[in-house]
Enzyme design. Sequence first.
Site, short mmCIF file in Angstrom:
data_model
loop_
_atom_site.label_atom_id
_atom_site.label_comp_id
_atom_site.label_asym_id
_atom_site.label_seq_id
_atom_site.Cartn_x
_atom_site.Cartn_y
_atom_site.Cartn_z
N VAL A 91 0.84 -1.19 0.00
CA VAL A 91 0.00 0.00 0.00
C VAL A 91 0.88 1.24 0.00
CG1 VAL A 91 -1.78 1.29 1.23
CG2 VAL A 91 -1.83 -1.22 1.23
N VAL A 93 1.00 5.69 -1.41
CA VAL A 93 0.49 6.85 -2.14
C VAL A 93 1.68 7.75 -2.47
CG1 VAL A 93 -0.99 8.90 -2.07
CG2 VAL A 93 -1.75 6.77 -0.99
N SER A 127 3.41 -0.26 8.07
CA SER A 127 4.65 0.51 8.16
C SER A 127 4.53 1.57 9.24
CB SER A 127 4.96 1.15 6.80
OG SER A 127 3.88 1.95 6.37
N TYR A 132 -4.06 2.68 9.95
CA TYR A 132 -5.14 1.80 9.54
C TYR A 132 -6.30 1.66 10.51
CZ TYR A 132 -2.09 0.63 5.70
OH TYR A 132 -1.31 0.72 4.58
N PHE A 418 4.49 -9.97 4.85
CA PHE A 418 4.01 -10.09 3.48
C PHE A 418 3.77 -8.72 2.90
CE2 PHE A 418 0.47 -10.67 6.48
CZ PHE A 418 -0.42 -9.71 6.07
#
Length: 418
Positions: A91, A93, A127, A132, A418
């Site tokens: 993920v 941006v 990270s 989240y 992962f």
Amino acid sequence: MAKDSAREAGGPELRALRQDEWDNWYDTLIRAFGGVPEAAEERELWDTLIGFERSVGAWDGDTCVGTAGAFDFRLTVPGGASVPAAGVTMVSVAATHRRRGVLTSMMRRQLDDVREWGRPLAILTASEPEIYGRFGYGIGSFQVSAEIDTTRVSLSVPPGTDDVRLRYAVPADVIDACEAVYARRVSGRPGMLARLPGWERLGLLDPESEREGASPLQCVLAERDGEVVGYARFHVKPEWDGSGPKGFVRLRDTHALDPAAAAALWRFLFDVDLTSTVKTYARPVDEAWQYQVSDIRRCAVRVRDALHVRLVDVGAALEARTYQAPVDVVFDVEDAFCPWNSGRWRLSGDTKGASCERTTDAADLSLSVRELGAAYLGGVSLAALGTAGRVREVRQGALAEASVGFASVVPPWLPHGF
């Protein structure tokens, strides 16, 4: 607008990743994480493992400005069941497109997709942990890192340790034996991932650029009566100062089928010639060596978050696990990001199974889906979340009852990232 190509008003276009876009998409990810190129073998591995149909890119014209992928996993939950889960990954941006809702759009699209795929859970490693929670993920497991001073710390081993034979082996030559040990352990601990074909290569990944001067990957097998009962993969970094050798062992991975085999491997790691430290990362919070060492203070133990858990389908997820004590509780669940989960759910279960259905009955506990994710694998107590003000007890006694039922005798552990 078709789902495979959607655009928020004024924002980048979201669409499923095409194979011919992989390099552009992956370069965007690498730049977002600092821009240091990965070794070719590492990049090739992720190219092999990623499912393009489960990955999303955000595009501003021809420029990729956001990435989000999902592996198809099976996750062990309390009771030993292996539950389908989307492993959210990669993920990012672009820094040029911050604060434009790109991440929120990708998370919205991804959770809609996960629900459509019939996966009751989404999981990730973060990270930055603060990111989240607003999307309903709760920290469901923790991990231990340590730097053990083996010149000052000794290890007390259980009976039978001396019956275990150790031998060096080329890591690639014994991959099947190591994977067999790992597979036998998966059902015994919540949070572990059943390794699908291809994932065994992750344990052999060994780019020289990431060794920091240490040796190539080494492997030692533990055997009893000709059967492989454990293994350890590790690197050795030789160093000296004016007083002599002060190298270290960096443990990559170890699994064993019984306490004696595990102790034999740890004793070996403590005794590697010309070293004075064992460095471990991402180990279980209850691993036995912590109770066998002579001085835990000289082990520099650190605990940090590991697996973040998101219930995509509250009913299916809570039914998929068992409960170590009988539970009969009505949750009033808040889930603004996935509103199909909001409302009251009656959970009834025990060690044999569970049901979780919509109800109009009065609530016993009120909480958000984030708290359910944190408690789901049994490593975070609902009662502790209650003391933090994140679970509200409506019926007196309900919090204690649910906390006992949700707990796991064995703490959850994610064995690899992962």
